[in-house]
Design an enzyme around this catalytic site. Structure first.
Site, PDB file in Angstrom:
ATOM      1  N   GLN A  98      -5.244  -2.247  -6.508  1.00 34.93           N
ATOM      2  CA  GLN A  98      -6.227  -0.767  -5.885  1.00 34.93           C
ATOM      3  C   GLN A  98      -6.452   0.040  -6.727  1.00 34.93           C
ATOM      4  OE1 GLN A  98      -3.963   1.823  -3.196  1.00 34.93           O
ATOM      5  NE2 GLN A  98      -4.147   0.216  -1.132  1.00 34.93           N
ATOM      6  N   SER A 150      -6.723   4.725  -0.079  1.00 33.89           N
ATOM      7  CA  SER A 150      -6.771   3.668   0.075  1.00 33.89           C
ATOM      8  C   SER A 150      -8.050   3.676  -0.470  1.00 33.89           C
ATOM      9  CB  SER A 150      -6.021   2.952   0.243  1.00 33.89           C
ATOM     10  OG  SER A 150      -4.803   3.100  -0.165  1.00 33.89           O
ATOM     11  N   ASP A 192       1.018  -1.075   0.064  1.00 35.12           N
ATOM     12  CA  ASP A 192       0.052  -0.277   0.330  1.00 35.12           C
ATOM     13  C   ASP A 192       0.729   1.454  -0.203  1.00 35.12           C
ATOM     14  OD1 ASP A 192      -2.268   1.511  -0.010  1.00 35.12           O
ATOM     15  OD2 ASP A 192      -2.607   1.957   2.221  1.00 35.12           O
TER      16      ASP A 192
END
Length: 291
Positions: free
Chosen positions: A281, A231, A206
């Site tokens: 993502q 995110s 991430d």
């Protein structure tokens, strides 16, 4: 093992407070909220603690629901969805202040032989030839000192090396929506537990995945104040065994951005060219009002 790496391992070592209920500590990231990779990694730890040792994580799918409070503990509740002959499925929900902030579904599998192929590893320079995060960040006079220190503190446990300039290092001119970083833990891991290495890759995944979205538009990101982001969802597939304390190439690209959202997709390769992990993502990527 570095002190920073031991601190990270302690952060990921959850306290079990009841059957299928775990509690994790939290800490702030480079922005004043809980780092998304931390929540994803802790949720995977919680799910994995309820699975037989001979079953290994092969995929996860997750949603970031609310901003995490770094000053409060996070409680993880695990639901045992399925225990089959080959596959086990778990659902983990992270809760703070009585509200869910993150939800994860993960699948685990016993090892079996099968078909074997992979996409080839893209070209990339040897990580030993690239500047460390310390070397890069100390050279950016345009970044406020407190931003540099936050970046370095957040990545102290991870040796992360950009192949080219990161978005916040060189911005203003659009570049191809493609970014590469090499990473490994800052120190060797004594544990051979496959779940730990998968969890650490989840933690790192991430950190830089939406960089390629920023590159496509010449944006530097939150560090220079030209983008607001977070995110939204995250998915990973773990194809082959790997070690997080050995170099992994994180090859990332963005196929699309629209409607205040940007998509990043990536692959992690071992240094000898084995495709270990695939990642996708989507995140919020907003231009500040007034631009």
């Amino acid at each position: 093992m570095s002190e920073a790496l031991q601190d990270l391992l302690d952060l990921l070592d959850l306290e079990q407070i009841e059957e299928d209920i775990f509690r994790g500590r939290s800490r702030s990231a480079v922005v004043p909220r809980v780092f998304g990779g931390q929540v994803a990694a802790q949720a995977l730890v919680a799910a994995g603690r309820t699975v037989p040792a001979d079953r290994h994580a092969h995929s996860l799918h997750a949603y970031f629901l609310r901003m995490g409070d770094p000053g409060a503990p996070i409680v993880y509740t695990v639901e045992r969805i399925r225990d089959g002959r080959s596959f086990t499925t778990r659902r983990a929900v992270a809760v703070q202040h009585g509200r869910p902030i993150f939800a994860l579904s993960a699948s685990f599998q016993t090892y079996e032989d099968g078909l074997d192929h992979q996409a080839p590893m893209p070209p990339a320079p040897d990580p030993a030839t690239l500047p460390t995060s310390q070397e890069r960040l100390r050279g950016y006079d345009h970044l406020p000192p407190d931003v540099v220190e936050k970046f370095l503190e957040a990545r102290e446990a991870i040796d992360l090396r950009y192949v080219e300039e990161p978005p916040y290092g060189k911005y203003g001119t659009p570049r191809p929506p493609h970014s590469q970083v090499w990473f490994r833990t800052n120190g060797k891991l004594e544990q051979d537990d496959p779940l730990l290495h998968v969890v650490l890759a989840t933690y790192v995944s991430d950190m830089t995945l939406l960089d390629s979205v920023l590159l496509a538009h010449g944006r530097g990101g939150w560090a220079v104040g030209d983008v607001v982001g977070a995110s939204l969802d995250h998915a990973m597939w773990f194809h082959r065994p790997f070690r997080a304390d050995e170099w992994l190439l994180y090859d990332q690209e963005s196929p699309a951005a629209y409607g205040g959202r940007g998509l990043g997709q990536a692959r992690m390769y071992t240094q000898d060219g084995r495709l270990a992990v695939s990642v996708v993502q989507e995140g919020v990527v907003r231009v500040p009002r007034g631009e």
